[in-house]
Write an enzyme that holds these catalytic residues in place. Structure first.
Site, PDB file in Angstrom:
ATOM      1  N   ASP A 226       0.844  -1.184   0.000  1.00  0.00           N
ATOM      2  CA  ASP A 226       0.000   0.000   0.000  1.00  0.00           C
ATOM      3  C   ASP A 226       0.892   1.251   0.000  1.00  0.00           C
ATOM      4  O   ASP A 226       1.850   1.313  -0.764  1.00  0.00           O
ATOM      5  CB  ASP A 226      -0.963  -0.047   1.199  1.00  0.00           C
ATOM      6  N   TYR A 373      -3.715  11.174   0.910  1.00  0.00           N
ATOM      7  CA  TYR A 373      -4.170  10.963  -0.469  1.00  0.00           C
ATOM      8  C   TYR A 373      -4.157  12.271  -1.250  1.00  0.00           C
ATOM      9  O   TYR A 373      -3.731  12.310  -2.407  1.00  0.00           O
ATOM     10  CB  TYR A 373      -5.575  10.351  -0.467  1.00  0.00           C
ATOM     11  N   HIS A 427      -4.689  -7.900   0.379  1.00  0.00           N
ATOM     12  CA  HIS A 427      -4.018  -6.608   0.515  1.00  0.00           C
ATOM     13  C   HIS A 427      -3.263  -6.461   1.833  1.00  0.00           C
ATOM     14  O   HIS A 427      -2.167  -5.904   1.863  1.00  0.00           O
ATOM     15  CB  HIS A 427      -5.063  -5.500   0.378  1.00  0.00           C
TER      16      HIS A 427
END
Length: 451
Positions: A226, A373, A427
């Site tokens: 990630d 982000y 993930h």
């Protein structure tokens, strides 16, 4: 005249291509200040301070009061996890959280490993630093930095740490023993959030590089998935002479190779794809378009206006749990959306899941974590053209959000020495399949340290 100009242009391009294709390019090692106000003129305090996870009775009472006042909307009939987190199952989560979950016990477990803080570029950076309890005679541990992502935390590594630092007592050989450092990204858990705009993955890579130097490591291994995969990639692009090896369980490949998929279905070997690659990527429309589209709504919100949704999540434990745990469902296995409980307890315990949620709730960092982000919007493409010159390994877990074939990985990581098709997992690999990931890290390091 035009033919001569065209020929000269072609020749110039060919010469440029041969001269520049193997040229190593690195990210500039700049500097920053992310604390409030202007940067002080006095030197920064570089001391490393012990830290302990603590929570007051008042905080727990406030949490329980908020859970007791939760308002939920009933789900649609037979909606399962197709509309997001199913509120029928959320009732079970909230009941367990309120009445059975023992946060005090989890705090003791968190403090089982040594925690520290140190000030870098104006921010208090939190990290866990675990040394081997014992070493074979004449051996020194291999320093390994492990970096988490969103909506995870340093806690993701708690199950893999003993496999790396104390392998002999966990069924693994003593051939490779690691000293593990797990920092919290600025604005996550116990690492201080930036007061200024612009703290992105490149700045974080530089901060973590400074952390490793401060701990006395001139050369070290790095690992991440990630955001951790991107941060570690930037470290390798920034200071390749200090990174002995880069291990990833996710790769950001953004330079247009996906366009080849329109040509690859009938002749995959021509494009370097294996049969396993095709199994993991077919049907293309579902796995490379519809699934990423379904799973990326949060990304657009957090890349544009993270503070708005952050206000709601920071105020509601039920909302925070639903928002975070929904990712632990469908990012672990996309088929879990077909289940009423999202399959969460098939791979994780409620204690593990809620411990991760509590690291956001008790620190009030969901908003600052989401800002990462926005700060990285547009940055991914800028650094994607810079190839990584350090030895790299990738563990390709089959339920990762998007499969990246070895051929694509080599385009950005030309010194790819290890590429593993993992038998299972998604993930959150370190938390879901710690032994599989630990074995692949050990295999990768073993390839680099062959006599």
């Amino acid at each position: 005249m035009w033919p001569e100009i065209l020929l000269a242009s072609v020749l110039a391009f060919v010469v440029y291509w041969f001269v520049s294709r193997d040229k190593e390019e690195t990210l500039p090692l700049e500097d920053g200040w992310w604390g409030p106000g202007a940067r002080p003129t006095a030197p920064e305090d570089e001391s490393i301070r012990p830290f302990k996870v603590e929570t007051s009775d008042e905080e727990i009472k406030d949490l329980h009061r908020r859970i007791d006042g939760t308002r939920l909307t009933p789900p649609l009939e037979d909606s399962r996890f197709h509309y997001g987190f199913n509120s029928h199952y959320l009732k079970k989560i909230l009941s367990y959280w309120r009445n059975e979950f023992d946060w005090r016990k989890q705090v003791e477990m968190l403090n089982r490993y040594p925690h520290f803080k140190t000030r870098i570029e104006g921010l208090d950076i939190h990290f866990v630093h675990v040394k081997p309890p014992q070493l074979p005679p004449g051996r020194t541990p291999k320093p390994l930095l492990m970096v988490h992502g969103w909506p995870g935390s340093f806690y993701e590594f708690y199950k893999i740490i003993p496999l790396l630092t104390d392998p002999a007592n966990h069924g693994l050989s003593e051939e490779h023993v690691f000293e593990v450092i797990c920092p919290s990204i600025p604005g996550y858990a116990f690492s201080e959030a930036a007061s200024k705009k612009g703290l992105n993955s490149v700045a974080t890579a530089r901060i973590f590089y400074k952390l490793m130097l401060r701990l006395g490591f001139r050369e070290f291994y790095i690992q991440g998935g990630d955001w951790g995969a991107l941060i570690c990639t930037h470290m390798a692009q920034m200071v390749p002479s200090h990174v002995k090896g880069l291990h990833l369980n996710m790769a950001f490949i953004l330079n247009g190779r996906i366009l080849t998929l329109f040509l690859v279905r009938h002749c995959p070997r021509l494009f370097g794809f294996t049969q396993r690659d095709m199994e993991l990527m077919l049907p293309f429309k579902e796995k490379l378009f519809y699934r990423p589209l379904r799973e990326s709504g949060y990304m657009h919100i957090q890349s544009t206006k993270p503070d708005t949704v952050g206000c709601a999540l920071n105020d509601s434990p039920a909302g925070l749990a639903a928002y975070i745990l929904e990712k632990f469902s469908t990012w672990t296995d996309s088929e879990f959306q077909e289940l009423e409980d999202g399959g969460l307890e098939r791979k994780f315990s409620l204690d593990d899941l809620l411990t991760n949620v509590m690291l956001y709730w008790t620190t009030g960092t969901i908003t600052s974590s989401q800002r990462f982000y926005k700060e990285n919007r547009g940055q991914l493409f800028k650094q994607d053209r810079i190839k990584v010159s350090v030895p790299t390994g990738l563990a390709a877990f089959p339920c990762e959000l998007m499969h990246v074939p070895e051929r694509w990985v080599k385009g950005k990581y030309p010194r790819l020495v290890s590429y593993s098709y993992m038998p299972r997992g998604g993930h959150f690999a370190a938390l879901e399949e710690p032994e599989l990931l630990a074995r692949d890290i050990r295999k990768f390091v073993g390839l680099l340290e062959l006599p």
